[in-house]
Design an enzyme around this catalytic site. Structure first.
Site, short mmCIF file in Angstrom:
data_model
loop_
_atom_site.label_atom_id
_atom_site.label_comp_id
_atom_site.label_asym_id
_atom_site.label_seq_id
_atom_site.Cartn_x
_atom_site.Cartn_y
_atom_site.Cartn_z
CE LYS A 77 -3.89 1.65 2.92
NZ LYS A 77 -4.72 1.29 4.10
CB SER A 152 -8.06 3.22 3.18
OG SER A 152 -7.19 2.59 4.11
CB SER A 176 -8.18 0.18 5.89
OG SER A 176 -8.93 1.36 5.79
N1 GLN Z 1 -12.94 3.39 6.63
C1 GLN Z 1 -12.38 3.74 7.89
C2 GLN Z 1 -12.08 5.22 7.92
O1 GLN Z 1 -12.36 5.87 6.98
C3 GLN Z 1 -11.17 2.92 8.16
C4 GLN Z 1 -9.93 3.41 7.52
C5 GLN Z 1 -8.72 2.58 7.83
O2 GLN Z 1 -8.81 1.51 8.44
N2 GLN Z 1 -7.58 3.06 7.41
O3 GLN Z 1 -11.57 5.74 8.87
#
Ligand code: GLN
Length: 476
Positions: A77, A152, A176
């Site tokens: 990532k 994400s 994420s």
């Molecule tokens: N979707 C969640 C957020 O927007 C989790 C994001 C993540 O785990 N990086 O915060």
């Protein structure tokens, strides 16, 4: 069928000389080129990857032992500091930034012979659940390109679903790794908080940020975790790994006699009936195999999403303070004094979602609101952690959906942040309490994949991987 053997088999083949690291790197790079339309990748690290492959091949020829990941290509990532390409976290403010050092996780993988071939797309700074918050472009779901891959770590998940490499790396602050794994039909592991060093990974919310593998099988996830995990002097929150490690799950035994709790609070309003049906089918199979399925209530869990969206922005507002246009990243050239430089650099460099979270975070931490929001949220967070701990006195594992729905359409939730945040309702609990959780593929709904989530108590990552492997086998 995947074009990749298991990670262990690949490295055995490289070590024995039946395939070269160079061939594997070329195979990954051409798969990446062929899948450009899905936009999973921000940049390749091809020059460095080819150099590393050549040197590994050279060493194999000399009869040297390379390591447990000899020649295995992987994709990180783009919030991991990796040599060979920029690290942007998919944000404009970090465009052009090249890492002066590498993430500990990447260093450990490289030490065993793994080769990073590319950096994957994400929601900028990992804020989001669809990759639509990437400042660059949206990744498409490999199963239907009108849908999001989740986020994400959407690029990392899509990359594995597209078979571009044997494994990828993601980060999971609120879901994420698990949510995109569910949306794209692959395995995503969020280990116990602290089990993998966060050093060299762009910080989102430091008290819940966790690094984990995204793979096709549970066994591959276990091997990658085994290599990355354990104490690191560069991250004071790291913990010792399990003495037996995580790689060998063959002594997993059977699910017979295991007590598995279904979380009542995850079955309520908002859970799509088709997702519920996949969960029910999975628990029926576990029950038929001898597991004891028990409904269990964590009464404070419905507050987890609200708590997360206070604690997480609070930490984000602090962590993003370092992007000030002075030391690295975007710096507004038209500024005439320091104050203006801060304002312009940050104003131009951050996207909408980062700004939203900075504002919410600063608000909940500000004097007068701190007690009402941040302090209150931390109190409820402790209550949630205690309820998880109490649940694991009664059951060995908890099971539930990963997200209330399957992947949603690109554009469907972009104008409604609250709707977007609701996608995290079943994943943030594990982050707030630091427990390990995994998403494994469990079925298809309207031609889109859906996963189930299994959670275990603190440091029970090994047991979690074992039950996940057994469940994976039961699901065929
Ligand atoms: N979707 C969640 C957020 O927007 C989790 C994001 C993540 O785990 N990086 O915060």
């Amino acid at each position: 069928m995947s074009q990749w053997a298991s990670i262990t088999d690949i490295s055995t083949s490289v070590q024995s000389g039946s395939v070269t690291a160079t061939e594997l790197v070329e195979r990954a790079l051409s798969a990446i080129t062929d899948a450009t339309e899905f936009q999973a990748i921000i940049a390749t690290t091809e020059v460095r990857a080819r150099e590393r492959a050549a040197s590994i091949d050279e060493r194999v020829k000399k009869g040297e032992m390379i390591g447990r990941l000899a020649g295995v290509p992987f994709i990180a990532k783009d919030n991991f500091l990796v040599f060979g390409a920029e690290t942007t976290a998919a944000s404009n403010i970090l465009k052009g930034f090249t890492a002066p050092y590498q993430a500990t996780a990447v260093e450990r993988l490289e030490a065993e012979g793994a080769i990073c071939v590319a950096k994957a797309n994400l929601d900028a700074f990992a804020h989001g659940g669809s990759t639509e918050n990437s400042d660059f472009f949206t990744t498409k779901n490999p199963h239907n390109s009108e849908y999001v891959p989740g986020g994400s770590s959407g690029g990392s998940a899509a990359a594995i679903a597209l078979d571009l490499a044997p494994f990828s790396l993601g980060t999971d602050t609120g879901g994420s790794i698990r949510q995109p794994a569910s949306f794209t039909g692959i395995v995503g592991l969020k280990p116990t908080y602290g089990l993998v060093s966060r050093s060299g990974v762009v910080a989102m919310a430091s008290s819940t940020d966790v690094i984990g593998p995204i793979t096709r099988t549970v066994e591959d996830a276990a091997v990658v975790l085994d290599v990355m995990s354990g104490k690191d002097d560069l991250d004071g929150t790291t913990i010792e790994k399990n003495r037996e490690g995580y790689a060998s799950l063959t002594d997993a035994g059977s699910v017979s006699g295991k007590r598995i709790g279904i979380i009542t609070e995850y079955l309520g309003q908002g859970l799509a009936p088709e997702v519920r049906a996949v969960l029910d089918a999975t628990t029926s199979k576990l029950q038929a195999a001898g597991a004891q399925i028990i409904e269990i209530s964590l009464p404070t869990l419905p507050m987890a999403l609200a708590v997360y969206y206070i604690v997480c922005p609070a930490e984000i507002s602090s962590n993003l303070g370092r992007y000030d246009g002075q030391r690295f990243g975007h710096s507004a050239s038209e500024a005439t004094n320091l104050d203006e430089s801060y304002k312009l650099s940050r104003g131009q460099g951050f996207g909408k979602e980062a700004k939203r979270r900075i504002m919410i975070g600063t608000y909940v931490l500000s004097s007068g609101y701190y007690d009402a929001y941040y302090k209150q949220a931390q109190t409820v967070r402790t209550k949630i952690s205690n309820e998880f701990a109490a649940a694991f006195e009664k059951v060995d594992f908890l099971i539930g959906p990963v997200a209330p729905t399957t992947a949603f359409k690109i554009g469907e939730n972009v104008s409604d942040p609250l709707q977007m945040y609701l996608s995290d309702v079943m994943t943030v609990g594990a982050n707030l309490s630091g427990i390990p959780a995994i998403s494994i593929p469990a079925g298809m709904v309207n031609e889109l994949p859906v996963g189930i989530q299994i959670m275990a108590g603190h440091n029970e990552d090994r047991a979690l991987l074992q039950i996940a492997k057994q469940t994976e086998e039961l699901l065929g």
